[in-house]
Design a protein around this motif. Structure first.
Motif, mmCIF file in Angstrom:
data_model
loop_
_atom_site.group_PDB
_atom_site.id
_atom_site.type_symbol
_atom_site.label_atom_id
_atom_site.label_comp_id
_atom_site.label_asym_id
_atom_site.label_seq_id
_atom_site.Cartn_x
_atom_site.Cartn_y
_atom_site.Cartn_z
ATOM 1 N N UNK A 131 -82.980 94.914 7.416
ATOM 2 C CA UNK A 131 -82.554 93.911 6.526
ATOM 3 C C UNK A 131 -81.455 94.344 5.461
ATOM 4 N N UNK A 132 -82.345 95.157 4.632
ATOM 5 C CA UNK A 132 -81.677 95.579 3.621
ATOM 6 C C UNK A 132 -80.570 96.657 3.794
ATOM 7 N N UNK A 133 -80.930 97.518 4.880
ATOM 8 C CA UNK A 133 -80.029 98.419 5.301
ATOM 9 C C UNK A 133 -78.604 97.933 6.043
ATOM 10 N N UNK A 134 -78.895 96.725 6.503
ATOM 11 C CA UNK A 134 -77.711 95.967 7.126
ATOM 12 C C UNK A 134 -76.819 95.567 5.792
ATOM 13 N N UNK A 135 -77.361 95.039 4.917
ATOM 14 C CA UNK A 135 -76.680 94.810 4.003
ATOM 15 C C UNK A 135 -76.178 95.813 2.991
ATOM 16 N N UNK A 136 -76.677 96.822 3.070
ATOM 17 C CA UNK A 136 -76.023 98.091 2.335
ATOM 18 C C UNK A 136 -74.874 98.496 2.751
ATOM 19 N N UNK A 137 -74.734 98.531 4.106
ATOM 20 C CA UNK A 137 -73.573 99.214 4.880
ATOM 21 C C UNK A 137 -72.730 98.008 5.433
ATOM 22 N N UNK A 138 -72.765 96.888 4.853
ATOM 23 C CA UNK A 138 -72.146 95.829 5.506
ATOM 24 C C UNK A 138 -70.564 95.888 5.330
ATOM 25 N N UNK A 139 -69.717 95.837 6.328
ATOM 26 C CA UNK A 139 -68.411 96.117 6.130
ATOM 27 C C UNK A 139 -67.771 97.528 5.813
ATOM 28 N N UNK A 140 -68.840 98.462 6.132
ATOM 29 C CA UNK A 140 -68.676 99.795 6.192
ATOM 30 C C UNK A 140 -68.742 100.572 7.379
ATOM 31 N N UNK A 141 -67.902 100.839 8.050
ATOM 32 C CA UNK A 141 -67.984 101.388 9.668
ATOM 33 C C UNK A 141 -68.395 102.767 9.607
ATOM 34 N N UNK A 142 -69.745 102.603 10.140
ATOM 35 C CA UNK A 142 -70.267 103.907 9.884
ATOM 36 C C UNK A 142 -69.921 105.129 10.898
ATOM 37 N N UNK A 143 -68.949 104.674 11.781
ATOM 38 C CA UNK A 143 -68.517 105.606 12.732
ATOM 39 C C UNK A 143 -67.261 106.661 12.050
ATOM 40 N N UNK A 144 -66.761 105.995 11.037
ATOM 41 C CA UNK A 144 -65.529 106.207 10.139
ATOM 42 C C UNK A 144 -65.903 107.359 9.034
ATOM 43 N N UNK A 145 -67.380 107.324 8.568
ATOM 44 C CA UNK A 145 -67.424 107.987 7.256
ATOM 45 C C UNK A 145 -68.928 108.999 7.696
ATOM 46 N N UNK A 146 -69.202 109.740 6.729
ATOM 47 C CA UNK A 146 -70.455 110.441 6.686
ATOM 48 C C UNK A 146 -71.287 109.793 5.418
ATOM 49 N N UNK A 147 -72.657 109.977 5.932
ATOM 50 C CA UNK A 147 -73.753 109.548 4.771
ATOM 51 C C UNK A 147 -74.497 110.547 4.585
ATOM 52 N N UNK A 148 -75.021 110.708 3.169
ATOM 53 C CA UNK A 148 -76.022 111.645 2.976
ATOM 54 C C UNK A 148 -77.177 110.611 2.169
ATOM 55 N N UNK A 149 -78.329 110.879 2.667
ATOM 56 C CA UNK A 149 -79.377 109.930 2.170
ATOM 57 C C UNK A 149 -80.424 110.861 1.561
ATOM 58 N N UNK A 150 -80.736 110.647 0.377
ATOM 59 C CA UNK A 150 -81.665 111.439 -0.401
ATOM 60 C C UNK A 150 -82.837 110.682 -0.317
ATOM 61 N N UNK A 151 -83.749 111.205 0.578
ATOM 62 C CA UNK A 151 -85.033 110.771 0.653
ATOM 63 C C UNK A 151 -85.876 111.681 1.366
#
Lengths: 543, 262, 138
Positions: A131-151
């Motif tokens: 649920x939080x992850x959905x909010x985090x990327x709301x309105x950001x098309x994941x197919x158009x950007x690259x994302x780095x996750x530091x974990x």
């Protein structure tokens, strides 16, 4: 007529030397000559970018082909706040996203766990469930950007959450691009965000690499990191050597799993520090590419060029920032960023000037981003590939870095490899010794930090610190409790039961974690399920 | 009270940590005294044993006290003996002493402990022959830790042959193999300790040793008092100090100071 | 001068409270304190206030040094002071270091943390403060 070299030597020796007692070695302690000449480099074949062993870069066109990705690490408080900051940065020209998570999330804890109190949202965004992850990327098309996750310890879980969010956006995993830090070895060595013991931790890393090779082929499965090792106090050579050694340990583990090297090696990536000793850093980056290429091709027998090419992200050195006269940090960051660019980094994060004491404000974050844009468009640094190639000094220093790294590889091998070396506290002791040595040099003013041990001013510059609203903590706690109430309990508990069984066996855990994530199991619940099987690691620390 | 000693790097802390866990499972309360050397120059020390027993934090039946050797070449300060007595008085079921095996500390441990456990490891370099003189005599139990390393059986053989040359009166020190990092062999160590205790009881040797320890400690305390008195006298009496330096006569100077009324 | 009244070194517990693992500073400080003549016990990472205070009591420490970099100092440092109150050990002196904004220093001092050392503090400053705080040893 005097021989010019001899003449220079005589003139140099007879001219007065500075007597300020400042060390003339690099910040890592590598002694430096006052001058380097062609004689400092044994005859070598001329090297070219995009050609093995890639000292001059992995692409023939360098930044002429494509600029480095300006990827500013950020995240704080809630997913909603962070989502706002992401949209702000993207609008201001940032070209890739980089997610910082808060301590409880990094440590695999839910926000309502007792040890999460006081820690929520301070150093990154709180993510408790899909649920939080959905909010985090709301309105950001994941197919158009690259994302780095530091974990790291919970990396597989966060990756599955990202995949699940993309699913909901209608984007197949095969189209997703980004990077997962997922480098557990450096946790044992430096950052100490480990949870499980080394063996099951490695299993999870290999599971994620194996899974992505098939299902998420554009994803950089691991960001083998030197940054944290350096920040913990290591020298540049140690950063280089320990990072590449970790890389080889991951390669060994994947080969042991039965994977073929060319199936996963192209998606391994690296993450280095860009510290303030300018030339040493450039040499370090160049040496890294050369060393990795040699080992991949000649030792591991990788056939594909893509397996030989070391790709890396860089962050300017957090540890070089000062709380005193913090505006100076803008200059420091610029110098460090330039080193990364001249070293050929694929992507770059520049620190904000106020980050010593807290998360960056909007303005400081923007200046940090603008610094990169300045380098890219005003300084000319991007117009020529590997501009310092051929410099007597930089080439000699590159060779020296390589030599020192190889020496460390032998030591690690003698100890039986990376994990035995970790258990013998080899890395940790090297790092602690280097950190102490450096601090002593500062105390004795053999090295200076401007504004701290010299050129100080009395008045403190009031720095606007980004404060996390304490209300956000209780809101996040409420949120995770709501998620637990509203989900399909049967689906969730089934998923966790299956995960536990699989963890006790040898299946690849990714599909099980993905199902648990889809069922809105919380991060803490998924981690605890695995802790039941894997146990918790306690380090036997040496000071 | 059982004392653990051995060279640095033999995994003593890991062993003691494992032993504490094992004893807790038998519902014993345990006190651990861990000593580390102080710097002879600054007097400071990093007492690094507690952190190796993290899992027992907040267990009310485990008490850990880290002590500096405080200038004692033997590795144990006088305060240690006092502390051991107190811990026994506080009613801990088991008291464990752990020291770093440097200097003559093995001898000091033996003088203080009912049962002395000496810890060795297979990577001894030049073999068991290089072990310091005295260790073989004072050990009541031998532990060869890191038994999974190469050279393990060689150490066992050498140790056995050396022991056969010098039998202890009535008690043959057993040799226990352990892999402390994997909790292997811990129970066997305690079995050996218990057996040794029974031997001390039944042979009367325990009583003898306890009496001897009391006398030794009295002598140690006297030595400490005397040492302080001499230092103080030299500091307070510059004339005396001058004479000492001029004539170079430590023995008579010491006698003179001790003969004075305190 | 009998052994019982000889000057004893001040004993200091240093610990990282909270979840973060940045132990560079605490280890450097531990070494510096050792070099200055103190007996230092590093109790490690992820210490809760209960664990820190319990260790201080078992070790008969005079000082507790806390290190934190995660921003949770306003919760955890006062919690240590509270725990000392609960265990009736308020004579133990508490100091701290790490990522602590200047604004928070006054508040923490009011809550019983005696001294705070922010990034860039020379080690000598910490040693000097301890020396004047404990001029006669433990």
């Amino acid at each position: 007529m005097r021989d010019p070299k001899q003449a220079w030597k005589e003139d140099f020796e007879s001219s007065p030397a500075r007597d300020d007692g400042i060390e003339t070695s690099t910040i890592s302690g590598i002694p430096l000559q006052p001058l380097y000449t062609a004689a400092d480099r044994p005859q070598q074949l001329e090297e070219f970018p995009g050609q093995y062993p890639y000292t001059r870069g992995i692409h023939p066109s360098g930044y002429r082909g494509r600029l480095w990705t300006m990827r500013q690490f950020s995240g704080f408080a809630t997913a909603e706040e962070t989502n706002r900051r992401y949209k702000y940065l993207l609008a201001n020209g940032q070209t890739g996203l980089s997610v910082a998570f808060d301590m409880p999330t990094l440590m695999g804890q839910d926000s309502d766990a007792p040890t999460s109190r006081g820690e929520i949202g301070h150093c990154g965004v709180a993510i408790d469930s899909l649920a939080d992850m959905e909010t985090l990327f709301e309105g950001i098309p994941l197919g158009d950007i690259t994302t780095s996750m530091t974990i790291n310890s919970p990396a597989a879980i966060l990756l599955c959450m990202y995949i699940a969010v993309a699913e909901k956006q209608g984007i197949p995993a095969s189209q997703l691009g980004g990077t997962l830090q997922n480098d557990i070895l450096k946790e044992f060595i430096a950052q100490k965000e480990f949870i499980f013991p080394p063996e099951p931790s490695m299993r999870l890393v290999v599971d994620s690499i194996e899974y992505c090779a098939k299902e998420v082929p554009q994803w950089n499965t691991i960001s083998i990191s030197g940054y944290h090792i350096r920040e913990a106090g290591s020298t540049a050579a140690q950063e280089l050597a320990f990072t590449l050694a970790d890389g080889m340990a991951y390669v060994d583990a994947c080969l042991e799993r039965g994977m073929r090297i060319d199936d996963f090696a192209p998606r391994l990536s690296f993450f280095f520090d860009a510290h303030i000793d300018f030339f040493e850093e450039i040499a370090k980056f160049r040496a890294a590419r050369r060393i990795w290429a040699r080992w991949m091709r000649d030792r591991y027998g990788a056939q594909q060029e893509r397996s030989w090419k070391l790709r890396f992200h860089t962050q300017t050195a957090g540890v070089s920032l000062t709380a005193q006269q913090p505006e100076l940090n803008i200059a420091r960051t610029a110098i460090e960023a330039l080193a990364a660019v001249l070293g050929g980094t694929q992507s770059l994060h520049t620190n904000a000037m106020d980050e010593v004491l807290g998360l960056p404000t909007d303005k400081a974050a923007r200046i940090a981003l603008r610094t990169q844009q300045l380098l890219a468009y005003e300084s000319g640094a991007a117009n020529t590939v590997d501009p310092l190639g051929g410099s007597y000094f930089v080439e000699a220093l590159t060779d020296e870095m390589e030599r020192q790294a190889e020496r460390y590889f032998k030591q690690i091998e003698a100890l039986g490899g990376v994990i035995p070396a970790i258990e013998a506290n080899f890395f940790q002791k090297e790092i602690a010794d280097s950190a102490f040595r450096y601090q002593q040099e500062l105390e004795q003013k053999r090295r200076l930090v401007v504004g701290v041990n010299e050129f100080t001013v009395d008045e403190a510059t009031p720095i606007e610190i980004l404060r996390i609203d304490p209300k956000l903590e209780s809101e996040q706690v409420e949120r995770v409790r709501e998620v637990r109430k509203r989900r399909d309990q049967a689906r969730c508990s089934n998923a966790l039961t299956s995960l536990r069984k699989a963890a006790a066996g040898t299946d690849n855990l990714m599909p099980y974690i993905l199902e648990a994530v889809r069922a809105y199991a919380t991060e803490g619940e998924i981690m605890n399920t695995m802790v039941e099987v894997f146990g918790i690691y306690t380090e036997r620390a040496v000071v | 009270m059982v004392g653990f000693t051995g060279a640095p790097g033999t995994g003593k802390s890991t062993l003691v940590d494992g032993l504490v866990a094992w004893l807790r499972k038998q519902d014993n309360s345990v006190a651990v005294l861990a000593t580390d050397p102080n710097s002879p120059f600054t007097g400071g020390a990093i007492l690094g044993d507690r952190i190796r027993m993290q899992r027992h934090a907040l267990d009310p039946k485990v008490f850990i006290r880290s002590m500096g050797a405080r200038g004692h070449l033997g590795g144990l300060s006088l305060a240690t003996r006092e502390a051991i007595r107190l811990l026994g008085a506080f009613g801990f079921d088991q008291v464990i002493l752990e020291t770093v095996g440097v200097g003559q500390s093995e001898l000091e441990v033996a003088a203080v402990a009912d049962t002395t456990v000496v810890v060795l490891t297979p990577n001894l370099g030049d073999g068991v022959q290089m072990i310091k003189a005295g260790i073989l005599e004072i050990a009541d139990v031998f532990v060869v830790n890191k038994a999974d390393l190469e050279g393990h059986s060689r150490v066992l053989t050498e140790l056995r042959s050396m022991l056969s040359l010098a039998p202890k009166e009535g008690w043959k020190p057993p040799i226990i193999s352990t892999v402390a990092s994997k909790q292997e062999g811990i129970g066997a160590i305690w079995g050996a300790v218990v057996a040794h205790r029974q031997h001390l009881e039944s042979s009367g040797r325990g009583r003898q040793l306890a009496d001897q320890r009391l006398k030794d400690e009295t002598a140690e305390v006297a030595a400490e008092i005397a040492r302080d008195r001499v230092r103080q006298a030299l500091a307070d009496d510059p004339g005396l100090a001058e004479r000492l330096v001029e004539e170079g006569v430590p023995y008579s100077t010491a006698q003179e100071i001790l003969d004075r009324k305190p | 001068m009998s052994p019982a009244t000889a000057v004893r070194p001040v004993r200091i517990i240093v610990a990282k409270v909270g979840l973060d693992g940045h132990d560079r500073g605490v280890k450097v400080v531990a070494r510096a304190l050792r070099d200055a003549g103190y007996e230092v016990i590093y109790t490690g990472l992820r210490q809760t206030p209960e664990m820190v205070v319990d260790a201080a009591l078992q070790e008969d420490a005079q000082v507790i040094g806390l290190s934190i970099h995660s921003g949770a100092h306003m919760t955890l440092f006062p919690a240590v002071v509270q725990e000392l109150k609960r265990r009736k050990a308020t004579d133990i002196v508490v100091f701290g270091g790490g990522i602590i904004p200047d604004d928070d220093i006054a508040a923490l001092k009011k809550q019983g943390v005696e001294q705070l050392f922010t990034p860039g503090t020379p080690l000598q400053e910490i040693v000097d403060w301890l020396r004047q705080r404990f001029p006669k040893g433990a």
